[in-house]
Design an enzyme around this catalytic site. Structure first.
Site, PDB file in Angstrom:
ATOM      1  N   ARG A 208     -10.164 -11.747   0.679  1.00  0.00           N
ATOM      2  CA  ARG A 208     -11.047 -12.736   0.051  1.00  0.00           C
ATOM      3  C   ARG A 208     -10.404 -14.120   0.019  1.00  0.00           C
ATOM      4  O   ARG A 208     -11.099 -15.132   0.019  1.00  0.00           O
ATOM      5  CB  ARG A 208     -11.421 -12.269  -1.353  1.00  0.00           C
ATOM      6  CG  ARG A 208     -10.282 -12.170  -2.328  1.00  0.00           C
ATOM      7  CD  ARG A 208     -10.623 -11.291  -3.524  1.00  0.00           C
ATOM      8  NE  ARG A 208     -10.721  -9.893  -3.155  1.00  0.00           N
ATOM      9  CZ  ARG A 208     -10.991  -8.908  -4.016  1.00  0.00           C
ATOM     10  NH1 ARG A 208     -11.198  -9.188  -5.289  1.00  0.00           N
ATOM     11  NH2 ARG A 208     -11.075  -7.658  -3.618  1.00  0.00           N
TER      12      ARG A 208
ATOM     13  N   LYS B  64       0.853  -1.193   0.000  1.00  0.00           N
ATOM     14  CA  LYS B  64       0.000   0.000   0.000  1.00  0.00           C
ATOM     15  C   LYS B  64       0.887   1.240   0.000  1.00  0.00           C
ATOM     16  O   LYS B  64       1.702   1.426   0.906  1.00  0.00           O
ATOM     17  CB  LYS B  64      -0.906   0.002   1.227  1.00  0.00           C
ATOM     18  CG  LYS B  64      -1.896  -1.151   1.263  1.00  0.00           C
ATOM     19  CD  LYS B  64      -2.720  -1.144   2.538  1.00  0.00           C
ATOM     20  CE  LYS B  64      -3.630  -2.354   2.622  1.00  0.00           C
ATOM     21  NZ  LYS B  64      -4.701  -2.319   1.615  1.00  0.00           N
TER      22      LYS B  64
END
Length: 612
Positions: A450, A367
Site C-alpha cells: 500500500r 514473514k
C-alpha cells in the site's frame, strides 16, 4: 512511428558484476521518433558505504539461475506454442485428422430404449462407428459430467480418435467453454495429436454472437491449456498440437478475426504468467522495467514509455515507495507505459496501477511460519504482471477511443541497515504540490504494498485520467474473507463497480464488491503522523483499501473527479499455487475485456466484445 530498442539501456542489474547504485540509473522516455532516445541520470544518490554494500550483494544471476538456453541479459520469455485455428462449416463425419473432440452435456448423453443416442450429432457419429460409441461410453460410465472425458480409438471415421468432453448439466458460460478448450488441450497432449477438431453436440440454439464468443473461449482455453512453463527445466517435451478446427459454429471473416483476438489475448496472458513464475533472482525491478520497455519498443506506433530511477522518484517526492525499496541492493524502477489509439481521439482515459514487489521478505516484520509462504513471495508482483500483460494485449489489438496508462512502482522489500524500520515515518506527496504531504507512520514493514501503491496512485491521478484501477496481492485478509477463487473489489464509485463486475461475468472470473466501512478508519489513526499503515487485524482487507482511499480522496480534492477501484487477488494467486504448484495468474483477461467494452461504447462497429 519507429520501433525503439532500449534493451541495452534497461538491463541494469545484469549489466556487470561491478555495478553499484551510482551506475547509470535508468531515466528513459520513449516517444515518437526516428532515432533512439535514451538518457541516463549519472548523479549518485547513496553513500560510498551503500555502493560498497551493493557491490558485495549478489546480482540477479545468483546461482546462475537462467531460463534454459537463454542469454543472461533480460528475462527472455519463452515463445508461445503456435497453433493454427480455423472455423469450418463441415459435417463432423467428414473431418479428417488425429482427434475429433465433442463437448457434450449430461442431456446430450441421454439414450432411448434401444440404447441409441437421442442427440442428433452423437447419433450420426455412432451410426458411422457401428454403435461402438454408445457401447464404449456406457462401459466407461461416461455421463457428460463436468470434468469427465474419454478418448476412444475407433475405426470408421476420418479421425483417428474420438474424444467426449463433459460439460455438465448445461453449457452457456465463458468459463464452461474455456474449460472445454483446456480439456481438449489435455487430451491432445496425452494422445500426441497434431490435428484436432472441436465440436459441440448441441449448438442449434446459439445466436450468431454466442457462436463467436463460444469459439473464442474454446480457442483461448486450448492455448492456455496447452501451455507449460518449462523455462527452468533442463529437459522438456514440446506438445505436438499444431492445428485446431472449430466445427459447427460458423465461418467467415468475423469469426477469423475473433479467433485472432483470442490468440493475441492468450499470448498476453502467458506473458503475465511467465512474469509471475519468474524467480526473484531473475526478475528484478530492473528486468521488469526492461520487459515493459520491450512492449513499448515492439508496439512503438501506439506506446510510449517512461522509466524513472530512484533519483527521479526523489524529485517527485515518492517517499513511501522509496522507503520500501531502501533495503534492497536492486534499485527501484518506476514504470509508466502510455497507450494512445492509432487513429481518432481518445474518448476516455484510464490508468491501470499494478503492485510490483518482485520479492517481499516482509522487511523487519519478516514473514515467518508456514502460512506466510515466504518462498512464494516472487508473486507479489502479480498486479504488475496483469498490468503489463494487458499492455501487451492492447498493443497487439490496438482498440480505438481509449487512452490507457500502465503504471508500476517496481521494487523489492528486503532487510538491511538502510531499510525501513517499524516505527519510521515516511512521506508521500498528495499530488498537488511538492510542499504538501501525507505522513505515514509505519507500524508494519510487511504492509509495504500500500505504501508503493500510494505514490503510484498519486502519479496516476496526475495523468489526467478519468478512471483508475489498481490490482494488487495486497492482503491475506482478502483470502480469509472470500476464499480461494473470488477477488475483492473496493470502490466508492457505484458506476465503476457495475462496469467491472459486468465485465467479470462475461470473462468468466469471480469478483465481489467489498465495503469501504469508514468506521474502521479509527484503527488507522496515528498519534504522531497522519495515519499508520495497518489497522486492527479484523477487517484487514477493508482497512488496506481505506488506506488507499485516503490517497484517492486527497487527489479528488486537488485534481477533480477521478473514479478509483482496487482489486485484491492475493487469494487467486495462492489458490493456483496450491493447486498446481506454479503461478498461473489469469486476472488480466477481465482488464482487456473492459477496454473493449469502452471501445464499443464509442466505436460500436469496430470491435466485438472480446471474451477470453
Amino acid at each position: 512511428m519507429a520501433t525503439i530498442d532500449v534493451s541495452s539501456a534497461t538491463t541494469l542489474t545484469a549489466a556487470s558484476s561491478s555495478r553499484s547504485f551510482s551506475s547509470s540509473l535508468l531515466v528513459t522516455t520513449l516517444r515518437s521518433s526516428t532515432a533512439l532516445r535514451v538518457s541516463f541520470a549519472l548523479s549518485p544518490f547513496c553513500s560510498s558505504r551503500d555502493r560498497f554494500m551493493a557491490r558485495m550483494l549478489a546480482p540477479d544471476t545468483l546461482g546462475l539461475t537462467l531460463p534454459a538456453n537463454r542469454s543472461p541479459k533480460g528475462l527472455s520469455l519463452s515463445e508461445t506454442q503456435f497453433i493454427s485455428f480455423a472455423a469450418k462449416d463441415i459435417d463432423v463425419t467428414e473431418w479428417k485428422g488425429d482427434m475429433l473432440a465433442v463437448g457434450v452435456t449430461e442431456k446430450d448423453m441421454s439414450k432411448d430404449d434401444n440404447s441409441k443416442f437421442e442427440n442428433s450429432l452423437l447419433r450420426k457419429l455412432d451410426s458411422q462407428l457401428g454403435g461402438l460409441l454408445a457401447e464404449v461410453s456406457s462401459e466407461e460410465d461416461f455421463t457428460g459430467k463436468t470434468g469427465q472425458s474419454t478418448v476412444l480409438r475407433l475405426p470408421g471415421l476420418g479421425s483417428k480418435r474420438v474424444g467426449l468432453i463433459g460439460l455438465g448439466q448445461s453449457a452457456s458460460t465463458t468459463a464452461a467453454f474455456r474449460g472445454l478448450g483446456e480439456a481438449v488441450a489435455a487430451a491432445a497432449k496425452a494422445a500426441q495429436a497434431s490435428d484436432v477438431a472441436v465440436a459441440l453436440a448441441s449448438f442449434e440454439g446459439l445466436s450468431a454472437e454466442s457462436k463467436l464468443n463460444t469459439a473464442t473461449a474454446i480457442a483461448s482455453g486450448t492455448v492456455l491449456g496447452l501451455y507449460e512453463d518449462n523455462r527452468y527445466r533442463s529437459e522438456s517435451k514440446k506438445p505436438a498440437l499444431k492445428s485446431v478446427d472449430i466445427l459447427g459454429l460458423g465461418a467467415g471473416p468475423d469469426l477469423a478475426k475473433k479467433l485472432k483476438q483470442a490468440e493475441d489475448v492468450s499470448s498476453a496472458v502467458i506473458f503475465g504468467r511467465e512474469l509471475v513464475n519468474s524467480p526473484a533472482n531473475v526478475l528484478t525491478p530492473a528486468v521488469l522495467a526492461e520487459e515493459a520497455s520491450k512492449i513499448a519498443s515492439l508496439y512503438g506506433d501506439v506506446f510510449s514509455a517512461t522509466i524513472l530511477n530512484a533519483e527521479q522518484c526523489k524529485e517527485l517526492k515518492m517517499g513511501s515507495y522509496l522507503g520500501v525499496a531502501a533495503a534492497s541492493a536492486n534499485p527501484p524502477h518506476f514504470i509508466h507505459l502510455r497507450y494512445t489509439p492509432p487513429s481518432g481521439p481518445a474518448k476516455v482515459k484510464l490508468a491501470l496501477v499494478g503492485k510490483g514487489l518482485t520479492f517481499d521478505s516482509g522487511g523487519y516484520n519478516i514473514k515467518t511460519g508456514p502460512i506466510c509462504s515466504i518462498e512464494l513471495m516472487k508473486f507479489d508482483m502479480a498486479g504488475s504482471a496483469a498490468v503489463l500483460g494487458a499492455a501487451k494485449a492492447i498493443g497487439l489489438i490496438k482498440p480505438p477511443g481509449v487512452e490507457v496508462h500502465f503504471i508500476v512502482a517496481a521494487c523489492e522489500n528486503m532487510i538491511s541497515g538502510t531499510g525501513m524500520r517499524p516505527g519510521d515515518i515516511v512521506t508521500a506527496s498528495d499530488g498537488k504540490t511538492i510542499e504538501e504531504w501525507i505522513l505515514w507512520f509505519v507500524n508494519n514493514t510487511d504492509a509495504e504494498g500500500r505504501l508503493t501503491l500510494a505514490d503510484a496512485l498519486v502519479y496516476a491521478c496526475n495523468q489526467d485520467v478519468e478512471k483508475i484501477v489498481d490490482l494488487a496481492t495486497l492482503t491475506g485478509a482478502c483470502r480469509v474473507a472470500l476464499g480461494l477463487s473470488i477477488a475483492g473489489v473496493f470502490t466508492p464509485s457505484d458506476d465503476l463497480a457495475k462496469e467491472v463486475l459486468a465485465t467479470s461475468e462475461v470473462s468468466g472470473e469471480k469478483l465481489w464488491r467489498m465495503p469501504l466501512e469508514e468506521g474502521y478508519w479509527e484503527s488507522m489513526k496515528s498519534g504522531v503522523a497522519d495515519m499508520v499503515n495497518t489497522g486492527d487485524r479484523p477487517g484487514g482487507a477493508i482497512t488496506a483499501a481505506l488506506f488507499l482511499k485516503q490517497v484517492y480522496d486527497c487527489m479528488i480534492f486537488h485534481v477533480g473527479d477521478v473514479n478509483w477501484m482496487a482489486a485484491h487477488f492475493y487469494n487467486y494467486v495462492i489458490h493456483f499455487t496450491t493447486k498446481r504448484k506454479r503461478l498461473i495468474f489469469v486476472a488480466l483477461e477481465k482488464l482487456v475485456e473492459h477496454f473493449f467494452k469502452l471501445s464499443l461504447r464509442y466505436f460500436p462497429l469496430c470491435f466485438l466484445t472480446l471474451v477470453s
